[in-house]
Write a protein that holds these residues in place. Sequence first.
Motif, short mmCIF file in Angstrom:
data_model
loop_
_atom_site.label_atom_id
_atom_site.label_comp_id
_atom_site.label_asym_id
_atom_site.label_seq_id
_atom_site.Cartn_x
_atom_site.Cartn_y
_atom_site.Cartn_z
N SER A 24 0.88 -1.20 -0.08
CA SER A 24 0.04 0.12 0.01
C SER A 24 0.78 1.31 -0.10
CB SER A 24 -0.92 -0.05 1.09
OG SER A 24 -0.33 0.06 2.49
N ASP A 25 1.94 1.28 0.82
CA ASP A 25 2.95 2.13 0.61
C ASP A 25 4.46 2.01 0.55
OD1 ASP A 25 4.17 4.83 0.93
OD2 ASP A 25 3.63 5.08 3.11
N ILE A 28 7.20 3.69 2.90
CA ILE A 28 6.77 3.43 4.20
C ILE A 28 7.97 4.09 5.13
CG2 ILE A 28 7.16 1.18 4.29
CD1 ILE A 28 4.99 1.04 6.63
N GLN A 31 7.63 7.61 5.98
CA GLN A 31 6.72 8.13 7.22
C GLN A 31 7.55 7.74 8.61
OE1 GLN A 31 4.91 10.39 6.12
NE2 GLN A 31 2.62 9.63 6.44
N CYS A 110 3.71 1.78 14.70
CA CYS A 110 3.58 1.73 13.22
C CYS A 110 4.44 0.29 12.59
CB CYS A 110 4.24 2.98 12.76
SG CYS A 110 6.20 3.11 13.16
N THR A 114 -0.14 -3.43 8.37
CA THR A 114 -1.28 -2.89 9.07
C THR A 114 -1.82 -3.84 10.04
OG1 THR A 114 -1.19 -1.46 7.23
CG2 THR A 114 -3.13 -1.46 8.92
N THR A 136 -1.93 5.19 11.15
CA THR A 136 -2.32 4.31 9.91
C THR A 136 -1.42 4.47 9.00
OG1 THR A 136 -4.48 4.65 11.11
CG2 THR A 136 -4.24 3.61 8.56
N ASP A 137 -1.26 5.88 8.56
CA ASP A 137 -0.31 5.99 7.52
C ASP A 137 1.15 5.90 7.56
OD1 ASP A 137 0.06 8.28 9.11
OD2 ASP A 137 -0.09 9.79 7.47
N GLU A 168 -6.23 -1.15 0.61
CA GLU A 168 -7.07 0.07 1.24
C GLU A 168 -8.36 -0.36 2.22
OE1 GLU A 168 -6.14 -0.40 -1.87
OE2 GLU A 168 -4.64 1.14 -2.07
N GLU A 175 -8.77 0.30 10.84
CA GLU A 175 -9.12 1.38 11.87
C GLU A 175 -10.37 1.35 12.47
OE1 GLU A 175 -6.85 5.16 9.38
OE2 GLU A 175 -9.00 4.55 9.02
N THR A 187 -2.72 10.31 12.39
CA THR A 187 -1.65 10.51 11.25
C THR A 187 -0.23 10.98 11.74
OG1 THR A 187 -2.33 12.66 10.85
CG2 THR A 187 -3.72 10.85 9.77
#
Length: 199
Positions: A24-25, A28, A31, A110, A114, A136-137, A168, A175, A187
């Motif tokens: 998804s990212d 990561i 972040q 983190c 997820t 989450t992000d 997603e 969440e 976030t």
Amino acid sequence: MTRALIVIDVQESFRARPLWATISDPKISEQVNRLVQISRRAGDLVVWVLHSEPGSGNVFDPALGHVRLMEELERADGEPLIHKTSHNAFTTTNLQQVLTERGVRELTVCGIRTEQCVETTTRVAGDLGYQVTFVTDATATNPIPHRDAPAEQSVADLLADPRTLSAEEVIRRTEYALAGRFATIATVDELEAAAAHRA
């Protein structure tokens, strides 16, 4: 020091799998680095967790060399590095001892994935009485195959299967499952703003 950031499984093992193409990212680590800097500036403990499956012969087997932090991440001197062999970061490690010795009662979590190791750690931490913030992000995951899908399904087949749960959707459901029960959802931007306000 009553707060700690727990960075879970942001390791090269995941990039060594074909499934990484669906993450998804893919950035990561950027972040995570932001969270690490926020925590260090605040004087909070940063704990690094790696998933390990010794003798498995897969990308989580330390013998293959992938069980290490992603190259964009840098652990500072004195920051604990913990190796786990279970989904959550508590059961097979001394994480709770590390936190207790430092008087930590609030956790920010983190990492990857997820809904798997990050969510499971969050749930256990909540049950142990920690106040948990789930960022989450600063987590990432992959689409999840249907329970009846072939075990060795290719990435192409995974994405083509209409029963596959998208990354997603996995994140959204996580969440919903955690909020108000096991953690506060936040976030990186929100935590950065809160830290600036405290300063």
